[in-house]
Design a protein around this motif. Sequence first.
Motif, PDB file in Angstrom:
ATOM      1  N   LEU A   2       0.857  -1.183   0.000  1.00  0.00           N
ATOM      2  CA  LEU A   2       0.000   0.000   0.000  1.00  0.00           C
ATOM      3  C   LEU A   2       0.891   1.231   0.000  1.00  0.00           C
ATOM      4  N   TRP A   3       0.715   2.080  -1.025  1.00  0.00           N
ATOM      5  CA  TRP A   3       1.561   3.271  -1.155  1.00  0.00           C
ATOM      6  C   TRP A   3       1.113   4.299  -0.110  1.00  0.00           C
ATOM      7  N   ASN A   4       1.947   4.443   0.934  1.00  0.00           N
ATOM      8  CA  ASN A   4       1.619   5.273   2.087  1.00  0.00           C
ATOM      9  C   ASN A   4       2.247   6.651   1.927  1.00  0.00           C
TER      10      ASN A   4
END
Length: 271
Positions: A48-50
Amino acid sequence: MRRKWNFKMEIIGLVLALLWLAPFYLMFVNSFKTKREIFTSTIALPGLWNFENYIEAYERLDFLRTLFNSLFITVTSVLLIVLFSAMGAYALSRAKSKFSSVFFYLFVAAMLIPFQSVMIPLVTVFGRFEMLNQAGLIFMYIGFGASLSIFLYHGALNNISRSLDEAATIDGANRWQVFWHIIFPMLKPITVTVAILNIIWIWNDYLLPSLVINQPGKETIPLKMFFFFGEYTKQWHLAMAGLTLAIVPVIIFYFFAQRAIIKGVSDGAIK
């Protein structure tokens, strides 16, 4: 035979390019991960691109103020190093005497002195004069950067004929006008080289600012970046995001200045 050789060179070049890009890849992909995910899968893309890492790193770094501090120190230091080194090298190269030779060799010898051997007395002396601040740091950078810069300028000036000085003097120009209007423009290739070497050194320097800057809000980017690494915890996810933010100004600078940089380095290599 030549095609096989070219193919082998292309493969070697591709492998070297991948090795060079690998640290940037690791820094970028890990800047979007959580701390746990970094240690679980360092090489893999984040699940998940945080983007919250960038927001928190931006706030923790006080990025705009810290960026301004680094830019102010770097730009001011480099401009003064170029200015004083070029003038000093010109004076030493044109005044052929025992004293000029002694001073030149003193500058050359200063390059052999390790910083660690003088850092404690240097900080002690500057502390007595209340110069443990940005102004004192710039003053130190000028002193430490002048030796190599004068050495490079001196070598370039020896290749410029003295007849140019004499011709300009006959035409009515004084020594100041000769240097700024005739000699210094001819030093553009070596000036670019001197500027690049000092920018890389000053922008990435951590040790000297850590000894000199003791005022909150005056830290440089490398100094502020150290706050992500505590005694018991290391916030790698925030550090990677902060490092990515830190290299953006460098990339933008190179994008706009690449023609001048490449031309200056190539002209210096030809000369």
